[in-house]
Design a protein around this motif. Structure first.
Motif, mmCIF file in Angstrom:
data_model
loop_
_atom_site.group_PDB
_atom_site.id
_atom_site.type_symbol
_atom_site.label_atom_id
_atom_site.label_comp_id
_atom_site.label_asym_id
_atom_site.label_seq_id
_atom_site.Cartn_x
_atom_site.Cartn_y
_atom_site.Cartn_z
ATOM 1 N N LEU A 1 9.762 10.204 4.875
ATOM 2 C CA LEU A 1 8.897 11.361 5.191
ATOM 3 C C LEU A 1 7.541 11.202 4.516
ATOM 4 N N ASP A 2 7.548 10.613 3.319
ATOM 5 C CA ASP A 2 6.276 10.403 2.612
ATOM 6 C C ASP A 2 5.320 9.503 3.399
ATOM 7 N N ILE B 1 0.819 -1.214 0.000
ATOM 8 C CA ILE B 1 0.000 0.000 0.000
ATOM 9 C C ILE B 1 0.857 1.269 0.000
ATOM 10 N N LEU B 2 1.849 1.330 0.854
ATOM 11 C CA LEU B 2 2.641 2.560 0.986
ATOM 12 C C LEU B 2 3.907 2.458 0.129
ATOM 13 N N GLU B 3 4.228 3.568 -0.496
ATOM 14 C CA GLU B 3 5.284 3.534 -1.524
ATOM 15 C C GLU B 3 6.623 3.002 -1.036
ATOM 16 N N ALA B 4 7.061 3.458 0.132
ATOM 17 C CA ALA B 4 8.411 3.092 0.586
ATOM 18 C C ALA B 4 8.532 1.586 0.826
ATOM 19 N N ASN C 1 7.248 12.752 -2.646
ATOM 20 C CA ASN C 1 6.267 12.237 -3.596
ATOM 21 C C ASN C 1 4.842 12.332 -3.073
ATOM 22 N N ILE C 2 4.695 12.760 -1.839
ATOM 23 C CA ILE C 2 3.372 12.877 -1.209
ATOM 24 C C ILE C 2 3.300 14.277 -0.601
#
Ligand code: BYC
Length: 479
Positions: free
Chosen positions: A302-303, A198-201, A404-405
């Motif tokens: 951080l995103d 789900i989360l980019e990282a 990116n967010i």
């Protein structure tokens, strides 16, 4: 509805699924989880640490969730690790500490009107756990020492258990759609084009050990802050689950901080020995490369805190589902209707700040708390450099860098937070971020060291062993 009673801290290991939640009193739930168990083991086999199923590893297993003596160490094969369901102790008469329901009794069942939001939070949290195991799956092939290999596997099995923790909540409290979500946890995969995490990282592969130490320093620290916020939840089973997960998370961050610290230590030795910062030729990681890894990992983390202004976050808070970091230690009304908080925005092509409602800026506040916590390790590493007389300081990049967010997603900024054009970014990016050549260099150092007591040349040996054992102890036995 079956009354669930959780007053025992001891974990019952006689069950197929070890637990301290009296699982055997709820046959339906027990059967559902026992049906999920083979799917989990199958996933571990296919997506977990490669080529490791026969290794015997000096692993810590929880035997008791109380503050003292919950850990037991033994030589264990990972597929035989006893993943189970452990909730922290129940706090009697606990009240909701924030939001619209402040002062009311905490919920032992899901409040119907908040079901969707609660499920979403639990699913997002749960998704990160198997994601991290997938991200790290090939690292075992290139460990810098047996001590480090053990740390990797310890973290992996605990992330597996954290998945169990969230899956338990979904099964126990969300009925059929909870069971479906639990299945989905094993269907999404890190970096998968069709079904990513789900989360980019959590879709970025972790293929070298410098990245692993950065991951455990920066990304596990997101875990610390998110789990602390969820531990404040008015939904008591979630709070108690997160409280226990946090005890394990601390060790993961220790692996990150001590790992990066050992890289810095070794680099200092090589710099002094050869009187140059250019230590790649001597098999060391130069500080400029270390800085690039920090720039990358910190910015993607951080995103993970979401947008600066978020109605989702405001709702989670108002509903009493997710609080702030150490909510009960903050001296305010814990409702935040009339409070303000500073968030960044872009004006005249510059990063400026404006005050907005504290409720909508909950994500930003958590991100700032996180940034301060990250800075502490940077300060410690810089002290090592200063003490060694080396004229180089590591720093965290500005929050606008490589995002990116949120507010900064559509602009380019340098590491000091100056907004720049795309062409300036393109011209300088290789000075700030790991290049293909940097990655190839770091990969070239990743030669496995599996002799007892030996450590790779790019990192210092650990200062001490695990659980009173010597650093020469055989932490992993290959068979
Ligand atoms: N990537 O309103 P916003 C750990 C989406 S780590 C992709 O700001 P919200 C661990 C967002 O979903 C801790 N998408 O979002 C560490 C939303 O989508 P919709 C994990 C993102 O909900 C190491 C839209 O953007 N736990 O445990 O306030 C190893 C609007 O955003 C991202 C948690 O994260 C992103 N980074 O904030 C193992 C706790 N960010 O609604 C484990 C639970 C935002 O437009 N999660 N979006 O479709 C949460 O509290 C929140 O979901 C977030 C996002 C803070 C992550």
């Amino acid at each position: 509805m079956i009354e669930r009673e959780y007053n025992m801290t001891k974990i019952d290991y006689s069950q197929t699924i070890p637990n301290n939640v009296n699982l055997s009193d709820d046959r339906r739930l027990q059967r559902a989880l026992e049906a999920w168990q083979p799917a989990f083991l199958n996933w571990w086999d296919e997506m977990g640490p490669v080529e490791s199923s026969d290794y015997e590893i000096f692993l810590r297993t929880a035997i008791d969730v109380s503050a003292k003596g919950w850990a037991h160490f033994d030589m264990v094969k990972m597929p035989e690790y006893r993943w189970g369901i452990f909730l922290g102790d129940k706090e009697e008469n606990r009240k909701i500490g924030f939001g619209a329901h402040k002062g009311e009794d905490v919920w032992q069942e899901v409040p119907g009107e908040y079901r969707a939001e609660l499920r979403r939070l639990i699913v997002t949290q749960g998704d990160t756990e198997p994601a991290s195991v997938e991200q790290q799956r090939i690292l075992g092939r290139t460990c810098p020492s047996l001590y480090d290999l053990r740390s990797l596997f310890q973290i992996n099995v605990e992330e597996g258990r954290h998945l169990w923790a969230m899956v338990y909540l979904l099964h126990a409290y969300f009925g059929r759609d909870g069971r479906e979500e639990a299945e989905e946890m094993l269907m999404r995969h890190s970096g998968d084009d069709d079904k990513p995490r789900i989360l980019e990282a959590f879709n970025v592969p972790t293929t070298d050990w410098l990245s692993f130490f950065m991951f455990t320093y920066f990304q596990d620290r997101d875990g610390k802050f998110q789990l602390n916020s969820l531990a404040e939840s008015g939904f008591d089973p979630l709070s108690r689950t997160c409280n226990f997960m946090l005890t394990e998370e601390a060790h993961h961050m220790f692996v990150g901080e001590s790992g990066v610290g050992r890289v810095v230590q070794r680099s200092i030795e090589l710099i002094k020995e050869h009187d140059t910062l250019d230590i790649r030729q001597f098999g060391g990681i130069d500080l400029a490369t270390l800085q690039k890894w920090i720039n990358f990992h910190f910015s993607i983390c951080l995103d993970l805190f979401g947008q600066e202004k978020s109605t989702n976050a405001a709702n989670f808070y108002n509903m009493g589902l997710k609080g702030r970091f150490q909510e009960m230690k903050i001296d305010d009304d814990h409702k935040l209707d009339n409070e303000v908080y500073r968030v960044p925005e872009i004006r005249d092509n510059k990063v400026m700040f404006s005050e907005v409602g504290a409720l909508t800026s909950i994500n930003e506040r958590l991100r700032n708390d996180y940034r301060d916590d990250c800075q502490r390790g940077i300060d410690r590493w810089n002290k090592m450099l200063t003490k060694a007389g080396i004229d180089f300081q590591i720093k965290l990049p500005h929050s606008a860098f490589h995002r990116n967010i949120g507010t900064f997603a559509d602009i380019y900024a340098d590491i000091n937070g100056n907004i720049i054009s795309k062409s300036e970014w393109d011209k300088n990016v290789d000075n700030w971020m790991p290049t293909t050549a940097d990655r190839a260099f770091v990969e070239s150092l990743m030669v496995p060291v599996v002799e007892v007591g030996k450590t790779a040349g790019w990192i210092s040996p650990p200062a001490r062993g695990i659980q009173g054992m010597d650093t020469n102890f055989e932490y992993v036995k290959f068979h």
